[in-house]
Write an enzyme that holds these catalytic residues in place. Structure first.
Site, mmCIF file in Angstrom:
data_model
loop_
_atom_site.group_PDB
_atom_site.id
_atom_site.type_symbol
_atom_site.label_atom_id
_atom_site.label_comp_id
_atom_site.label_asym_id
_atom_site.label_seq_id
_atom_site.Cartn_x
_atom_site.Cartn_y
_atom_site.Cartn_z
ATOM 1 N N GLY A 1 -30.618 -19.568 29.941
ATOM 2 C CA GLY A 1 -30.154 -20.286 28.761
ATOM 3 C C GLY A 1 -29.065 -21.268 29.138
ATOM 4 O O GLY A 1 -28.245 -21.010 30.022
ATOM 5 N N LEU B 1 -24.060 -23.208 24.812
ATOM 6 C CA LEU B 1 -22.626 -23.106 25.086
ATOM 7 C C LEU B 1 -22.324 -21.949 26.017
ATOM 8 O O LEU B 1 -21.565 -22.089 26.978
ATOM 9 C CB LEU B 1 -21.856 -22.947 23.780
ATOM 10 C CG LEU B 1 -21.779 -24.197 22.916
ATOM 11 C CD1 LEU B 1 -21.048 -23.887 21.625
ATOM 12 C CD2 LEU B 1 -21.076 -25.323 23.652
ATOM 13 N N ALA B 2 -22.916 -20.777 25.736
ATOM 14 C CA ALA B 2 -22.614 -19.610 26.558
ATOM 15 C C ALA B 2 -23.172 -19.771 27.975
ATOM 16 O O ALA B 2 -22.478 -19.492 28.953
ATOM 17 C CB ALA B 2 -23.166 -18.345 25.905
ATOM 18 N N GLY B 3 -24.399 -20.240 28.084
ATOM 19 C CA GLY B 3 -25.046 -20.342 29.393
ATOM 20 C C GLY B 3 -24.482 -21.467 30.245
ATOM 21 O O GLY B 3 -24.200 -21.284 31.437
ATOM 22 N N HIS C 1 -27.273 -18.331 5.690
ATOM 23 C CA HIS C 1 -26.265 -19.357 5.451
ATOM 24 C C HIS C 1 -26.444 -19.958 4.059
ATOM 25 O O HIS C 1 -27.540 -20.333 3.694
ATOM 26 C CB HIS C 1 -26.396 -20.444 6.519
ATOM 27 C CG HIS C 1 -25.205 -21.326 6.616
ATOM 28 N ND1 HIS C 1 -24.825 -22.153 5.600
ATOM 29 C CD2 HIS C 1 -24.295 -21.496 7.600
ATOM 30 C CE1 HIS C 1 -23.729 -22.808 5.975
ATOM 31 N NE2 HIS C 1 -23.392 -22.420 7.174
ATOM 32 N N ARG D 1 -19.796 -16.567 4.229
ATOM 33 C CA ARG D 1 -21.189 -16.970 4.025
ATOM 34 C C ARG D 1 -22.025 -15.933 3.293
ATOM 35 O O ARG D 1 -22.827 -16.262 2.429
ATOM 36 C CB ARG D 1 -21.822 -17.259 5.384
ATOM 37 C CG ARG D 1 -21.207 -18.479 6.011
ATOM 38 C CD ARG D 1 -21.693 -18.717 7.417
ATOM 39 N NE ARG D 1 -21.132 -19.978 7.898
ATOM 40 C CZ ARG D 1 -21.329 -20.462 9.113
ATOM 41 N NH1 ARG D 1 -22.049 -19.794 9.972
ATOM 42 N NH2 ARG D 1 -20.804 -21.602 9.469
ATOM 43 N N HIS E 1 -29.831 -18.179 9.503
ATOM 44 C CA HIS E 1 -29.079 -19.124 10.323
ATOM 45 C C HIS E 1 -28.645 -18.541 11.662
ATOM 46 O O HIS E 1 -28.657 -19.215 12.689
ATOM 47 C CB HIS E 1 -27.848 -19.559 9.533
ATOM 48 C CG HIS E 1 -26.951 -20.511 10.256
ATOM 49 N ND1 HIS E 1 -27.411 -21.706 10.754
ATOM 50 C CD2 HIS E 1 -25.642 -20.448 10.576
ATOM 51 C CE1 HIS E 1 -26.411 -22.335 11.341
ATOM 52 N NE2 HIS E 1 -25.328 -21.589 11.267
ATOM 53 N N GLU F 1 -24.697 -15.697 21.418
ATOM 54 C CA GLU F 1 -25.420 -15.097 20.290
ATOM 55 C C GLU F 1 -26.341 -13.969 20.735
ATOM 56 O O GLU F 1 -26.712 -13.107 19.927
ATOM 57 C CB GLU F 1 -26.214 -16.186 19.540
ATOM 58 C CG GLU F 1 -26.768 -15.710 18.189
ATOM 59 C CD GLU F 1 -27.525 -16.792 17.426
ATOM 60 O OE1 GLU F 1 -27.467 -17.967 17.819
ATOM 61 O OE2 GLU F 1 -28.181 -16.447 16.426
ATOM 62 N N LEU G 1 -19.352 -21.042 18.067
ATOM 63 C CA LEU G 1 -19.028 -21.934 19.177
ATOM 64 C C LEU G 1 -17.884 -21.328 19.980
ATOM 65 O O LEU G 1 -17.870 -21.344 21.203
ATOM 66 C CB LEU G 1 -18.634 -23.317 18.642
ATOM 67 C CG LEU G 1 -19.667 -24.002 17.749
ATOM 68 C CD1 LEU G 1 -19.220 -25.416 17.407
ATOM 69 C CD2 LEU G 1 -21.020 -24.052 18.425
#
Lengths: 248, 667
Positions: free
Chosen positions: B41, B44-46, B267, B338, B430, B454, B470
């Site tokens: 992946g 952002l994390a990967g 969401h 949410r 979402h 996630e 994020l």
């Protein structure tokens, strides 16, 4: 509405391609162009044939993966949208729509409408970054104030989604708008200044190696760009390039 | 049932992470060059993990199924990223961010992980600015902030409605720098189809080259999954079309426990669905609730008039509108979390007040904000006696500067101008808070297999606050995993290269090959989408915003039925050894069909309401989610047994030592 589609079919990178004709019916104006393609593919699959391969992912106009050349324009007739955000209400009942892949030597076809855009990644790898390691104790984010005007201009350049419409629209298949967007973003920010000269030289060198054409300031790229990246960026990059070439 | 060891360090919560970092094993720089890490992946994390690990000296191989790592779905995150910087001097602190996140998650997250997240949040902003991420700024040149749901401070940093894009491009560029140095090998258009274990440790993956169709073996000393969430189990969601659970699910089938699969975020502000052909739903950022007011008509006769087109929403008088969030939750108003906002919209629509033809839409109205900003602008521009039309025009410009891209997106999709008429919105799937169970080190129950972003379960409990995804993705990748993985890899410096010639790799590869060939040779009559849509409908109707025991039991049976039909009757055109998007879809949907059943089982097992998980049997008199802390203050971690229905439940008790457990209130 009922539509006639003429679509480029090409089995693989070295196979010979051709335009094939398909009919779709009961297309709603609220469908996105890709949802219309889904309807077509479902129809093809039901007949036991191979569906049309095309790239797509987020379907909200930000990932930059969809890439169709529709009636002679990248992302079709609407302005400021990618193909996934192009809606069928832009077409009329009975229309014939021509759908082709991006065409550029630097973007070889993989299959049907999907092309290989990894040349863009290699251009970024050549210098499209600030050389700072992850540390967690770099200086405080507010240590360097940046004039709002520059921050906004940098942001506008940074919204490029790397879809390649600029290349596809250009008669020379030039990548100047893409490259200049990244060069501009970083040269407008103090963090990017330190390496500005090396960056512009390395990125342009890589752009040439990939086989993209020259820029003749026609401006088609800026008109077709779904994110409205401005031609000013190309001017800024030319200035950066000239100054770097003289001093390096 | 066993108890899971979450490996939370001892000591006061504020010192845990620092003390822990000071005492874990580290790998010396020369030895890092001998160690390979796989990252699956490039979101952002990967991307952040890949860049950081490579900077430290490890050899990294990163995989993404898209044609470029820059396209991972983090790119679509709109509103912003939280950080406890307290630049606005409104009393923000690490503890307040920690507290808001635990409370927002309805007390179902692990305290120690959340505190660490809040602690490193400020560094993320420093790091991103250093990379050249163009965050929004004020005229004085300093960073601007805005507010998000479930909090009473302004701690959200943003870049218009494209914050995810800018942060991802920052991480992508940091990773590109390492690709250029040869420290990261990037494999675009590759999909992980299995995890390979050797002697009980994760030692590599089987990946399919999506261009040629070839299966490849890749060995490494550790495997990091940063493969995102599984919202697409609902078919319609705000996720990208390609977002899938396969990498995580395959690890689950190899022994990684899957935690809280039923925790799903619906969401509140998405564009309502318009027809059966719809392939995805589009989010309208939560940041819009800073300036938009949510309402439906007070009287059913006005609802009728609006639906039939006899009346426009702008014609309805103020006193005939029901700003139901402001009415029910005066303290937080339109900025409730949410899950609360989504359920309130459903409650009004179920009562018949939905404003579009399907009855599933409410208004998000900017006219008050437009006039307010317009007046302010007129004042600062010294325009005296400005007319209403002038004020409106000035206000629209301010709104455009803040949310221009979102308003444009809305207009392109719906053909309505949201500057002139209120937006119509409705909740949609979402984000998934559930995911692979990980300990404090972010390691799954398989030694050497990590899960970040996630794809793991840890930080958001039963409901994630806006602008926190994020934060978590980047915290995991830049600041947490690069340290914790060293503690594990320190024992691997003498292992040497992981050979992919072993029988474990061979068996895994041939299993994958058989799976793919079976799908191609099935020659059924129905497309993959046919089954995916049916699965999605069952999930939405029976395991969506409101769930009950009977519906969940039915869902388990129906999903099982769809899965059986899928294997009998699916048609996948083409062959294995070619670029074949339908085959990619088929492998993903096959895994969703297993996950869906476990999801419903988990929702059935958790007989309480918490955050996004709302069991109709467990609610207060006012219809709010009612937790049962005596019986359910634990993480459900499911062990694969060969059939989702018979999965084994393991529990991790949640201990709250720093925050008092109480019923959430936003009133």
């Amino acid at each position: 509405m009922n539509l006639t589609l003429k679509i480029w079919r090409q089995k693989g990178p070295s196979a010979k391609g051709e335009m094939k004709t398909y009919q779709v019916s009961e297309i709603s104006g609220d469908m996105s162009f890709l949802e219309m393609m889904d309807v077509l593919n479902e129809q093809i699959i039901t007949k036991g044939e191979e569906p049309v391969a095309f790239d797509h992912d987020c379907r909200e106009g930000i990932c930059g993966m969809c890439s169709m050349y529709i009636n002679g324009e990248p992302h079709g007739p609407d302005r400021g949208v990618t193909t996934c955000q192009l809606h069928m209400r832009k077409f009329k009942d009975g229309d014939t729509i021509h759908i082709e892949p991006w065409r550029a030597n630097a973007f070889p076809v993989i299959k049907d409408l999907a092309v290989d855009r990894s040349a863009f990644d290699r251009i970024i790898q050549a210098g499209g970054y600030v050389s700072v390691n992850t540390s967690g104790n770099s200086q405080d984010a507010n240590a360097i104030p940046i004039p709002k005007e520059n921050a906004d201009l940098a942001f506008d350049a940074a919204t490029c989604i790397g879809c390649g419409a600029c290349v596809a629209s250009c008669k020379n298949a030039s990548a100047m708008l893409f490259v200049s967007a990244k060069v501009s973003q970083l040269s407008l920010l103090p963090q990017g200044q330190v390496e500005a000269k090396d960056r512009v030289l390395n990125m342009i060198n890589q752009m040439d190696e990939e086989g993209f054409g020259n820029c003749t300031n026609t401006g088609a790229c800026a008109i077709e760009c779904p994110k409205g990246i401005s031609l000013d960026n190309i001017a800024r990059m030319n200035r950066e390039y000239l100054s770097a070439s003289i001093s390096k | 049932m066993s108890t899971l060891d979450s490996k939370i360090p001892h000591g006061p919560i504020a010192d845990k992470w620092t003390d822990y970092k000071n005492h874990i094993d580290v790998v010396n720089p020369a030895n890092k060059r001998l160690i390979d890490v796989i990252v699956v992946g490039s979101g952002l994390a990967g991307a952040s993990a890949s860049a950081s690990l490579a900077e430290m000296g490890y050899n990294v191989k990163t995989f993404c199924f898209q044609d470029s790592p820059r396209r991972a779905h983090s790119i679509a995150a709109q509103g912003g990223i939280n950080a406890a910087k307290n630049y606005q001097n409104d009393g923000d602190s690490t503890f307040r961010l920690f507290y808001d996140t635990v409370k927002g998650g309805d007390y179902r997250a692990r305290e120690a992980n959340v505190y660490r997240l809040a602690e490193v949040s400020a560094s993320i902003i420093d790091q991103c600015v250093a990379q050249g991420v163009p965050f929004a700024r004020e005229y004085g040149g300093l960073l601007d902030n805005r507010s998000f749901g479930g909090v009473l401070v302004s701690r959200t940093f943003y870049a218009k409605g494209q914050t995810g894009q800018q942060l991802l491009l920052g991480a992508y560029s940091a990773m590109s720098r390492q690709i250029n140095k040869g420290k990261v090998t990037m494999l675009n258009r590759h999909e992980m189809l299995d995890l390979v274990l050797v002697d009980g440790k994760a030692r590599g993956i089987i990946a399919r080259n999506l261009v040629t169709g070839e299966l490849e073996r890749h060995g490494a000393h550790a495997v990091v999954l940063a493969s995102g969430g599984y919202g697409n189990v609902f078919y319609l969601s705000t996720n990208a079309m390609g977002s899938n659970v396969t990498a995580a699910w395959r690890a689950h089938r190899r022994g990684a426990y899957f935690a809280n699969p039923c925790y799903t975020q619906i969401h509140p502000t998405c564009i309502p669905r318009s027809g059966d052909y719809q392939s995805k739903l589009t989010l309208m950022s939560e940041s819009l609730r800073n300036d938009g007011r949510i309402w439906v008509p007070k009287h059913l006769k006005d609802v009728e008039a609006i639906r039939s087109g006899k009346m426009k929403p702008t014609q309805l008088k103020e006193e005939d509108r029901d700003y139901y969030l402001e009415r029910r939750y005066p303290a937080f108003g339109n900025l409730v979390p949410r899950d609360v906002a989504s359920r309130a919209a459903k409650e009004r629509c179920d009562a018949g007040y939905g404003v579009n033809k399907t009855g599933e839409a409410v208004y998000l109205d900017f006219s008050a904000a437009i006039m307010r900003y317009g007046k302010e602008k007129a004042h600062t521009s010294h325009i005296h006696n400005a007319t209403d039309a002038q004020i409106r025009e000035l206000g629209e410009k301010v709104i455009e500067a803040k949310y221009g891209n979102l308003f444009q997106m809305y207009e392109k999709i719906t053909d309505d101008n949201p500057y002139k008429t209120p937006m119509m919105i409705y909740p949609a799937v979402h984000y998934t808070m559930g995911g692979l169970w990980v300990d404090y080190n972010l390691m799954t129950t398989i030694p050497g297999c990590y899960a970040t972003g996630e794809s793991n379960f840890s930080e958001h409990g039963a409901n994630r606050l806006g602008a926190s995804a994020l934060m978590q993705g980047l915290a995991d990748g830049y600041f947490v995993l690069p340290y914790t993985i060293g503690d594990y890899l320190a024992s691997d410096i003498r292992t040497g290269k992981i050979s992919t010639d072993s029988k474990e790799f061979e068996e895994a590869e041939s299993e994958v090959r058989n799976r793919l060939e079976a799908l191609i040779n099935n020659k059924g009559t129905k497309s993959v989408d046919h089954f995916h849509k049916r699965l999605g409908k069952v999930m939405w109707d029976k395991a969506g915003m409101a769930r009950n025991a009977q519906g969940l039991q039915e869902a388990m049976d129906e999903i099982r039925q769809i899965r059986e039909e899928f294997y009998k009757d699916v048609f996948v055109p083409g062959s294995v050894n070619e670029f074949n998007p339908e085959l990619e879809k088929a492998t993903r949907v096959a895994d969703f069909l297993e996950l869906g059943e476990l999801f419903a089982k988990d929702a059935l097992d958790r007989n309480e309401s918490c955050g996004g998980h709302f069991r109709e049997e467990s609610q207060t008199e006012e219809g709010e989610a009612l937790r049962d802390d005596v019986n359910y203050a634990f993480v459900s971690a499911w062990e694969w047994t060969g059939d989702p229905r018979t999965s084994n439940l393991h529990k991790e008790e949640l201990k709250f030592e720093n925050i008092e457990l109480k019923q959430r209130s936003y009133k």
